[in-house]
Write a protein that holds these residues in place. Sequence first.
Motif, PDB file in Angstrom:
ATOM      1  N   THR A  38     -30.843  13.750 -26.552  1.00  0.00           N
ATOM      2  CA  THR A  38     -31.212  14.341 -27.837  1.00  0.00           C
ATOM      3  C   THR A  38     -30.158  15.357 -28.254  1.00  0.00           C
ATOM      4  O   THR A  38     -29.734  16.187 -27.447  1.00  0.00           O
ATOM      5  CB  THR A  38     -32.587  15.023 -27.754  1.00  0.00           C
ATOM      6  OG1 THR A  38     -33.573  14.037 -27.422  1.00  0.00           O
ATOM      7  CG2 THR A  38     -32.959  15.680 -29.079  1.00  0.00           C
ATOM      8  N   GLY A 279     -46.445   7.983 -37.671  1.00  0.00           N
ATOM      9  CA  GLY A 279     -45.069   8.015 -37.179  1.00  0.00           C
ATOM     10  C   GLY A 279     -44.355   6.691 -37.313  1.00  0.00           C
ATOM     11  O   GLY A 279     -44.629   5.893 -38.210  1.00  0.00           O
ATOM     12  N   ASN A 280     -43.432   6.439 -36.383  1.00  0.00           N
ATOM     13  CA  ASN A 280     -42.555   5.276 -36.437  1.00  0.00           C
ATOM     14  C   ASN A 280     -42.937   4.215 -35.414  1.00  0.00           C
ATOM     15  O   ASN A 280     -43.391   4.542 -34.309  1.00  0.00           O
ATOM     16  CB  ASN A 280     -41.104   5.675 -36.171  1.00  0.00           C
ATOM     17  CG  ASN A 280     -40.500   6.499 -37.300  1.00  0.00           C
ATOM     18  OD1 ASN A 280     -40.351   7.674 -37.213  1.00  0.00           O
ATOM     19  ND2 ASN A 280     -40.133   5.894 -38.319  1.00  0.00           N
ATOM     20  N   HIS A 321     -41.083   9.559 -26.957  1.00  0.00           N
ATOM     21  CA  HIS A 321     -41.208   9.715 -28.410  1.00  0.00           C
ATOM     22  C   HIS A 321     -40.270   8.726 -29.081  1.00  0.00           C
ATOM     23  O   HIS A 321     -39.106   8.596 -28.690  1.00  0.00           O
ATOM     24  CB  HIS A 321     -40.852  11.145 -28.825  1.00  0.00           C
ATOM     25  CG  HIS A 321     -40.816  11.346 -30.308  1.00  0.00           C
ATOM     26  ND1 HIS A 321     -41.949  11.356 -31.083  1.00  0.00           N
ATOM     27  CD2 HIS A 321     -39.776  11.528 -31.166  1.00  0.00           C
ATOM     28  CE1 HIS A 321     -41.622  11.543 -32.352  1.00  0.00           C
ATOM     29  NE2 HIS A 321     -40.310  11.649 -32.427  1.00  0.00           N
ATOM     30  N   ASP A 323     -38.602   7.964 -32.666  1.00  0.00           N
ATOM     31  CA  ASP A 323     -38.372   8.541 -33.980  1.00  0.00           C
ATOM     32  C   ASP A 323     -37.768   7.485 -34.915  1.00  0.00           C
ATOM     33  O   ASP A 323     -37.936   6.283 -34.700  1.00  0.00           O
ATOM     34  CB  ASP A 323     -37.487   9.794 -33.876  1.00  0.00           C
ATOM     35  CG  ASP A 323     -37.796  10.819 -34.960  1.00  0.00           C
ATOM     36  OD1 ASP A 323     -37.251  10.705 -36.062  1.00  0.00           O
ATOM     37  OD2 ASP A 323     -38.596  11.731 -34.683  1.00  0.00           O
ATOM     38  N   ASN A 324     -37.033   7.933 -35.908  1.00  0.00           N
ATOM     39  CA  ASN A 324     -36.535   7.091 -36.994  1.00  0.00           C
ATOM     40  C   ASN A 324     -35.234   6.381 -36.576  1.00  0.00           C
ATOM     41  O   ASN A 324     -34.152   6.663 -37.103  1.00  0.00           O
ATOM     42  CB  ASN A 324     -36.311   7.972 -38.234  1.00  0.00           C
ATOM     43  CG  ASN A 324     -35.847   7.193 -39.437  1.00  0.00           C
ATOM     44  OD1 ASN A 324     -36.267   6.064 -39.676  1.00  0.00           O
ATOM     45  ND2 ASN A 324     -34.943   7.797 -40.203  1.00  0.00           N
ATOM     46  N   SER A 345     -31.008   7.476 -33.725  1.00  0.00           N
ATOM     47  CA  SER A 345     -32.037   7.787 -34.715  1.00  0.00           C
ATOM     48  C   SER A 345     -31.495   8.744 -35.775  1.00  0.00           C
ATOM     49  O   SER A 345     -30.633   9.581 -35.503  1.00  0.00           O
ATOM     50  CB  SER A 345     -33.278   8.392 -34.048  1.00  0.00           C
ATOM     51  OG  SER A 345     -32.994   9.664 -33.497  1.00  0.00           O
ATOM     52  N   ASP A 347     -32.383  11.744 -38.168  1.00  0.00           N
ATOM     53  CA  ASP A 347     -33.374  12.820 -38.265  1.00  0.00           C
ATOM     54  C   ASP A 347     -33.636  13.270 -39.696  1.00  0.00           C
ATOM     55  O   ASP A 347     -34.434  14.179 -39.929  1.00  0.00           O
ATOM     56  CB  ASP A 347     -32.949  14.021 -37.420  1.00  0.00           C
ATOM     57  CG  ASP A 347     -31.714  14.742 -37.970  1.00  0.00           C
ATOM     58  OD1 ASP A 347     -31.044  14.189 -38.885  1.00  0.00           O
ATOM     59  OD2 ASP A 347     -31.407  15.852 -37.496  1.00  0.00           O
ATOM     60  N   GLN A 353     -37.968  16.119 -37.045  1.00  0.00           N
ATOM     61  CA  GLN A 353     -37.463  14.875 -36.478  1.00  0.00           C
ATOM     62  C   GLN A 353     -36.321  15.156 -35.514  1.00  0.00           C
ATOM     63  O   GLN A 353     -35.861  16.308 -35.399  1.00  0.00           O
ATOM     64  CB  GLN A 353     -37.009  13.937 -37.605  1.00  0.00           C
ATOM     65  CG  GLN A 353     -38.149  13.462 -38.488  1.00  0.00           C
ATOM     66  CD  GLN A 353     -37.675  12.484 -39.545  1.00  0.00           C
ATOM     67  OE1 GLN A 353     -37.558  12.822 -40.713  1.00  0.00           O
ATOM     68  NE2 GLN A 353     -37.411  11.245 -39.122  1.00  0.00           N
ATOM     69  N   GLN A 356     -31.429  11.199 -31.771  1.00  0.00           N
ATOM     70  CA  GLN A 356     -31.547  10.729 -30.395  1.00  0.00           C
ATOM     71  C   GLN A 356     -30.633   9.510 -30.203  1.00  0.00           C
ATOM     72  O   GLN A 356     -30.555   8.645 -31.061  1.00  0.00           O
ATOM     73  CB  GLN A 356     -32.992  10.344 -30.122  1.00  0.00           C
ATOM     74  CG  GLN A 356     -33.324  10.089 -28.660  1.00  0.00           C
ATOM     75  CD  GLN A 356     -34.828   9.844 -28.479  1.00  0.00           C
ATOM     76  OE1 GLN A 356     -35.408   9.048 -29.198  1.00  0.00           O
ATOM     77  NE2 GLN A 356     -35.441  10.523 -27.541  1.00  0.00           N
TER      78      GLN A 356
END
Length: 363
Positions: A38, A279-280, A321, A323-324, A345, A347, A353, A356
Amino acid sequence: MTVRRRIGSILALTVAIGALTTSPAHAQPGVRLLGHQTIAHGFEFEGTVVGGLSGIDYRPATGDYVLISDDRSERGPARFYTARAAVGAHGLGAVEFTGTRPLLSANGAPYAPKSVDPEEIRVDPWSGDFFWTQEGERADGVLDDPAVRVSRPDGAFAGELPIPDNERMRPDSGPRRNAALEAATFAAGGSLFVTALEGPLLEDGPDATVAHGALTRITVQGRFGPPLAQFAYPLEPVFTESSPEPGQGTNGVASILAADPLDPARLLVLERSFVVGAGNKIRIYEADLAGATNVLDAPLAGARPVAKRLLADLGEVGLAHVDNVEGMTWGPRLPSGERTLILVSDDNFAPAQVTQVIALAVR
């Protein structure tokens, strides 16, 4: 024989071969999580804020990655980054950014604010130049066509590819806002360039909902030539209903990648779904163009869509997790013979967000 006919012949032959060699629909190659890293929100590098990373590609010759930001020249110039991250059988090392350059327009200057919307970036295996997509605009009376542009490794403008006529922004037809040219990959050893719209054209029907999927389009063209073929790609329905207000969910194509660098018939397709309150959900499919109907400049009614099978659901590989995730590229091969698939990803420059980088091993 013209260049167009030569490339068309290559496509027809390789698609035919793909039809004979494609794996059975039930085959599911193993996918496992190697690791993830991250990047801190608001991380600054060489006077820019690292964020909005919507595309990534690997350069085997140098061992580094090229990443594009979807900053519309609002927080800084539209730009790309280079980075390194060691990936091996035991995980993914820290991501080290090594450079950044602004993407320059045809007049040699950085893009003006809100004049461009970068999404995917691919390194040309022949020249080392960068091919990148931008979504254009449809808002407040503005109709700005999407585009595939070419930049030198120093960011200098080097050209633009033609796009299909049906992908032009018109008042009552063409791509939806923020659902245009999102995804791209080289194929057939670099002789072909393949793009995908994130969502359906206005004339191709409604967006995906919880109740039904949708059809978007994948386009195949010569590396600098006109479009040769176009295929309907079936998007999954939105994975769940939004809360507290229903109807606040989307699903679309965020990235594509040649499954094999020499075979234009098989692609990996990353479907990115977001639902307010849930969420995603990120799913990667292997798509097979062989047998699909060519719908270039044609309606989708009655067309046979692209076949696909699920390769990985990121919610089921061990990530705490999801994310996008918007970008993917093949990374180095592992000693086990597995290929590494590297994801990034976006953010959206939002503190809630994360940016990552994820490494998967694909057998």
